[in-house]
Design a protein around this motif. Structure first.
Motif, short mmCIF file in Angstrom:
data_model
loop_
_atom_site.label_atom_id
_atom_site.label_comp_id
_atom_site.label_asym_id
_atom_site.label_seq_id
_atom_site.Cartn_x
_atom_site.Cartn_y
_atom_site.Cartn_z
N GLU A 55 0.88 -1.16 0.00
CA GLU A 55 0.04 0.05 -0.01
C GLU A 55 1.01 1.26 -0.02
N ARG A 56 1.91 1.21 0.66
CA ARG A 56 3.01 2.57 0.53
C ARG A 56 3.38 2.60 -0.55
N LEU A 57 3.86 1.58 -1.20
CA LEU A 57 4.41 1.67 -2.68
C LEU A 57 3.32 2.40 -3.53
N ALA A 155 7.08 10.17 -0.11
CA ALA A 155 7.19 9.27 -0.97
C ALA A 155 8.42 8.52 -0.70
N LYS A 156 8.33 7.10 -0.69
CA LYS A 156 9.87 6.50 -0.77
C LYS A 156 10.31 6.29 -2.16
N VAL A 157 11.18 7.47 -2.41
CA VAL A 157 11.60 7.67 -3.95
C VAL A 157 13.15 6.86 -3.72
N ASN A 159 15.96 7.74 -5.00
CA ASN A 159 16.99 8.69 -5.05
C ASN A 159 17.43 9.16 -3.67
N TYR A 160 18.58 8.29 -3.13
CA TYR A 160 18.78 8.45 -1.59
C TYR A 160 20.29 9.22 -1.87
N LEU A 161 20.49 10.07 -2.47
CA LEU A 161 22.02 10.36 -2.70
C LEU A 161 22.30 11.32 -1.68
N LEU A 188 14.11 15.17 11.88
CA LEU A 188 13.11 14.41 10.99
C LEU A 188 13.27 12.99 11.10
N GLU A 189 14.33 12.24 10.66
CA GLU A 189 14.49 11.04 10.72
C GLU A 189 15.91 10.76 10.45
N GLY A 190 16.21 9.21 10.59
CA GLY A 190 17.48 8.84 10.00
C GLY A 190 17.44 8.56 8.53
N THR A 191 18.57 8.36 7.94
CA THR A 191 18.75 8.02 6.41
C THR A 191 17.88 7.12 5.86
N THR A 192 17.65 5.79 6.81
CA THR A 192 16.83 4.76 6.68
C THR A 192 16.13 4.43 7.77
N SER A 193 15.51 5.33 8.62
CA SER A 193 15.12 4.91 10.03
C SER A 193 14.12 6.12 10.24
N ASN A 194 13.13 5.74 11.18
CA ASN A 194 12.47 6.82 11.74
C ASN A 194 13.17 7.16 13.16
N GLY A 215 7.13 5.18 8.35
CA GLY A 215 7.44 3.74 8.59
C GLY A 215 6.37 2.91 9.00
N ILE A 216 6.57 1.72 8.63
CA ILE A 216 5.82 0.41 8.94
C ILE A 216 6.33 0.17 10.49
N THR A 217 7.38 0.07 10.75
CA THR A 217 7.75 -0.28 12.00
C THR A 217 7.43 0.83 13.02
N ARG A 218 7.44 2.04 12.61
CA ARG A 218 6.99 3.49 13.56
C ARG A 218 5.38 3.03 13.98
N SER A 252 13.15 0.87 11.91
CA SER A 252 13.15 0.05 10.59
C SER A 252 12.80 -1.04 10.32
N THR A 253 12.44 -1.48 8.91
CA THR A 253 11.95 -2.87 8.91
C THR A 253 13.07 -3.75 9.16
N VAL A 254 14.06 -3.55 8.66
CA VAL A 254 15.36 -4.57 8.90
C VAL A 254 15.70 -4.62 10.40
N GLY A 310 21.99 -4.26 5.08
CA GLY A 310 21.52 -4.67 3.69
C GLY A 310 20.32 -3.87 3.42
N LYS A 311 20.10 -3.27 2.26
CA LYS A 311 18.95 -2.42 1.87
C LYS A 311 18.27 -3.04 0.83
N1 PDD Z 1 13.10 1.99 4.86
N2 PDD Z 1 12.60 6.40 6.94
C1 PDD Z 1 13.17 6.17 5.79
C2 PDD Z 1 13.89 7.37 5.17
C3 PDD Z 1 13.69 5.08 5.39
O1 PDD Z 1 14.21 4.71 4.45
C4 PDD Z 1 13.19 3.80 6.21
C5 PDD Z 1 13.45 2.55 5.83
C6 PDD Z 1 12.26 4.28 7.25
C7 PDD Z 1 11.79 3.13 8.10
O2 PDD Z 1 10.30 2.69 7.51
P1 PDD Z 1 10.05 1.31 7.77
O3 PDD Z 1 9.83 1.03 9.24
O4 PDD Z 1 8.63 1.10 6.92
O5 PDD Z 1 11.13 0.39 7.45
C8 PDD Z 1 12.12 5.52 7.66
C9 PDD Z 1 13.58 0.74 4.21
C10 PDD Z 1 13.65 -0.08 5.26
C11 PDD Z 1 15.00 1.03 3.99
O6 PDD Z 1 15.27 1.90 3.03
O7 PDD Z 1 15.94 0.22 4.07
#
Ligand code: PDD
Length: 311
Positions: A55-57, A155-157, A159-161, A188-194, A215-218, A252-254, A310-311
């Protein structure tokens, strides 16, 4: 050429061998970062929160005007099939990537013909057990990401440069994550985390309206906090909230939940994981019917791979 155990690639729904796991140089995801993605993980080889991630996608696709090439149901079935077809027995990470597709060179999004759909399945790479047991260090990086303060915010785009340069800065300082602070000083949040702060037993975390990834984990952690009557306040976080915090953690998910015990080299309170962090993580697992042997109870197995995740 066989796929590595625990790995699989699907392109537009077809399993491809590693030597054929390629995309066109005319693909807009490659050329312009014109792409969105999701990262899921399995527990007992079952994708966790599959419907929520799909759904988030679709939400991300809507925010960047990419027409999804398959229905939600078809994509869920495809992800389940990809996991089922993956050899080995270990837990997996699944990356689902959608690009706007290929077409003549030019930024005009209408030049693309058909969106590309890629599913990557790989063995999950988890943080070191000590990261859960002792907590991690993070750095604060003031920057603006591609979607910050734009209609595509949240949006989870793909482009994570900007974020990967922030993470590079964190690693250079021996930290494991960079926490993004925007131009207005909002954490705001981490590079890949809330990110979450605990102050006087109240859990604080920024609102989605600030352009964070929902975030789904959030969401699972907010439900877990409610289940154990741990008060929560959704509010703007500032640097001062971090420096005066009793506890800080990321999700985060992982990783699920990682305690943050140092920020820019300074300890968070006593410099060790706090009780609210542990309690809400435990409840998150319990509430989701996940394995109840908590990661900080695992023996110190040593890093599966030094440094990143791993991402
Ligand atoms: N997303 N914020 C950002 C910018 C993220 O990239 C992620 C992680 C999260 C945590 O969201 P979730 O709990 O849905 O994973 C927050 C995936 C895991 C990633 O890019 O690795």
């Amino acid at each position: 050429m066989e796929a590595q155990p625990g790995s699989l690639v699907l392109i537009n729904g077809e399993v491809v061998t590693p030597d054929r796991a390629v995309v066109s140089v005319h693909d807009r995801g490659f050329l312009y970062g014109d792409s969105i993605f999701e990262v899921l993980r399995t527990y007992d080889r079952k994708p966790y929160a599959l419907a929520e991630h799909v759904e988030r996608l679709f939400q991300s696709a809507g925010r960047v005007a990419i027409d999804m090439p398959v229905s939600r149901q078809a994509l869920e079935a495809e992800i389940l099939s990809a996991v089922a077809q993956t050899s080995g027995a270990g837990e997996l990470v699944v990356r689902v990537q959608i690009t706007r597709g290929i077409g003549p060179l030019g930024l005009d999004p209408t030049l693309a013909r058909e969106p590309l759909r890629v599913i990557l399945v790989e063995p999950i790479v988890l943080p070191h057990a000590d990261d859960y047991r002792k907590g991690i260090g993070v750095v604060l990086v003031q920057t603006e990401r591609t979607t910050d303060n734009t209609p595509a915010a949240g949006a989870k785009v793909a482009n994570y440069l900007v974020s990967l340069l922030a993470l590079r800065e964190a690693y250079a300082k021996g930290a494991k994550e960079a926490i993004i602070v925007d131009g207005r000083g909002r954490v705001l949040e981490g590079t890949t985390s809330n990110v979450f702060v605990v102050k006087d037993k109240v859990i604080l975390t920024p609102p989605e309206s600030e352009g964070i990834l929902p975030g789904i984990t959030r969401i699972g952690l907010l439900e877990a906090a409610a289940a154990i009557n741990s008060p929560v306040r959704i509010t703007t976080l500032t640097r001062g909230d971090l420096s005066s915090a009793d506890e800080v953690f990321i999700s985060s998910t992982v990783r699920e939940v990682l305690p943050v015990v140092r920020i820019d080299g300074e300890p968070v309170a006593a410099g060790e994981p706090g009780p609210v962090t542990r309690a809400v993580h435990t409840q998150f697992r319990k509430g989701a019917g996940l394995p109840m042997r908590m990661p900080w109870q695992e023996p110190s197995l040593g890093p599966l791979r030094p440094g990143g995740l791993g991402k």
